[in-house]
Design an enzyme around this catalytic site. Structure first.
Site, mmCIF file in Angstrom:
data_model
loop_
_atom_site.group_PDB
_atom_site.id
_atom_site.type_symbol
_atom_site.label_atom_id
_atom_site.label_comp_id
_atom_site.label_asym_id
_atom_site.label_seq_id
_atom_site.Cartn_x
_atom_site.Cartn_y
_atom_site.Cartn_z
ATOM 1 N N LYS A 22 2.486 43.957 55.873
ATOM 2 C CA LYS A 22 1.425 43.779 56.869
ATOM 3 C C LYS A 22 0.616 42.544 56.483
ATOM 4 O O LYS A 22 0.152 42.437 55.336
ATOM 5 C CB LYS A 22 0.535 45.018 56.829
HETATM 6 O O1 G3P Z 1 -4.490 50.895 60.019
HETATM 7 C C1 G3P Z 1 -5.195 50.067 60.846
HETATM 8 C C2 G3P Z 1 -6.059 50.764 61.870
HETATM 9 O O2 G3P Z 1 -5.380 51.788 62.505
HETATM 10 C C3 G3P Z 1 -7.447 51.098 61.401
HETATM 11 O O3 G3P Z 1 -8.110 51.993 62.237
HETATM 12 O O4 G3P Z 1 -9.933 53.631 62.576
HETATM 13 O O5 G3P Z 1 -10.149 51.919 60.763
HETATM 14 O O6 G3P Z 1 -10.310 51.262 63.147
HETATM 15 P P1 G3P Z 1 -9.717 52.190 62.172
#
Ligand code: G3P
Length: 222
Positions: free
Chosen positions: A86
């Site tokens: 990533k």
């Molecule tokens: O893994 C990346 C993403 O899904 C992060 O989500 O909830 O931290 O905005 P969030």
């Protein structure tokens, strides 16, 4: 649509695997650091995840220069065949993406918040693009509109990059992603198990069983 779990917690990942729910895993530095705590080794956690789940497992670089991202990406890719590196959607990240793809390493370009960013990621041969829908909704923007625009752009030019809906906050994000034809949604454990839930299912089951139990005991067996 594939469902990935957005977690680096081995217990949560095992639970989702046992429920037969997931096709892959996404992690990020926040999730891995939380799972490792003061004692754990993030690389070991990633290795264990790759053993638990045969699908694609995203592991993020923490460098910011292309050269260092390439070094980290190659190291991460050595952990297992199903590791997807990533990288962030920055000029350095996309340069690293192009080079890693030329080495046949899969790449997930993360932190995508606009259609132009997604276009650049596809032109850099990204395997996945991760639009963060919840974080856009959080600032009163429209996360699912971004997903719709990316899907349209990718269809216009037959880009092979898969749309991986990330930063999911609730089950309706999954409904919208599936209606739009996203390739993948990565789902936090809480939301993943909410996908099962409907109060009418619980209520219906309760009344079916209550009615069945009105039968004399010796006629209840099937
Ligand atoms: O893994 C990346 C993403 O899904 C992060 O989500 O909830 O931290 O905005 P969030």
């Amino acid at each position: 649509m594939k469902l990935f779990i957005d977690s680096a917690d081995l217990g949560e990942i095992r639970r989702a695997v046992d429920a037969g729910l997931i096709d892959g895993v996404t992690t990020n530095p926040t999730l891995l650091a939380r799972s490792a705590g003061a004692e754990g080794d993030p690389r070991e956690i990633l290795r264990e995840i790759t053993r638990l789940v045969p699908g694609d497992i995203s592991a993020e670089v923490v460098a910011t220069s292309t050269e260092e991202m390439l070094r980290e990406g190659r190291e991460l890719a050595k952990i297992a065949d199903n590791i997807v590196v990533k990288v962030p959607l920055t000029p350095d990240g996309l340069a690293a993406c192009r080079k890693l793809r030329a080495e046949e390493i899969k790449v997930n370009v993360t932190l995508c918040f606009s259609p132009t960013q997604a276009l650049l990621a596809a032109k850099s041969a990204a395997t996945y693009i991760s639009p963060f829908v919840g974080r856009l909704d959080d600032i009163s923007s429209n996360g699912m509109l971004l997903v719709e625009q990316i899907i349209q752009i990718y269809q216009n030019y037959a880009f092979a990059t898969q749309v991986l809906v990330a930063s999911v906050r609730h089950p309706d994000h999954i409904v919208q992603a599936a209606l739009l034809g996203a390739d993948v949604a990565t789902v936090p454990p809480k939301v993943l198990f909410q996908l099962f839930d409907h109060p009418l299912t619980d209520k219906g089951l309760e009344s079916f069983l209550a009615d069945w139990n009105k039968l004399p005991k010796d006629r209840r067996g099937i």
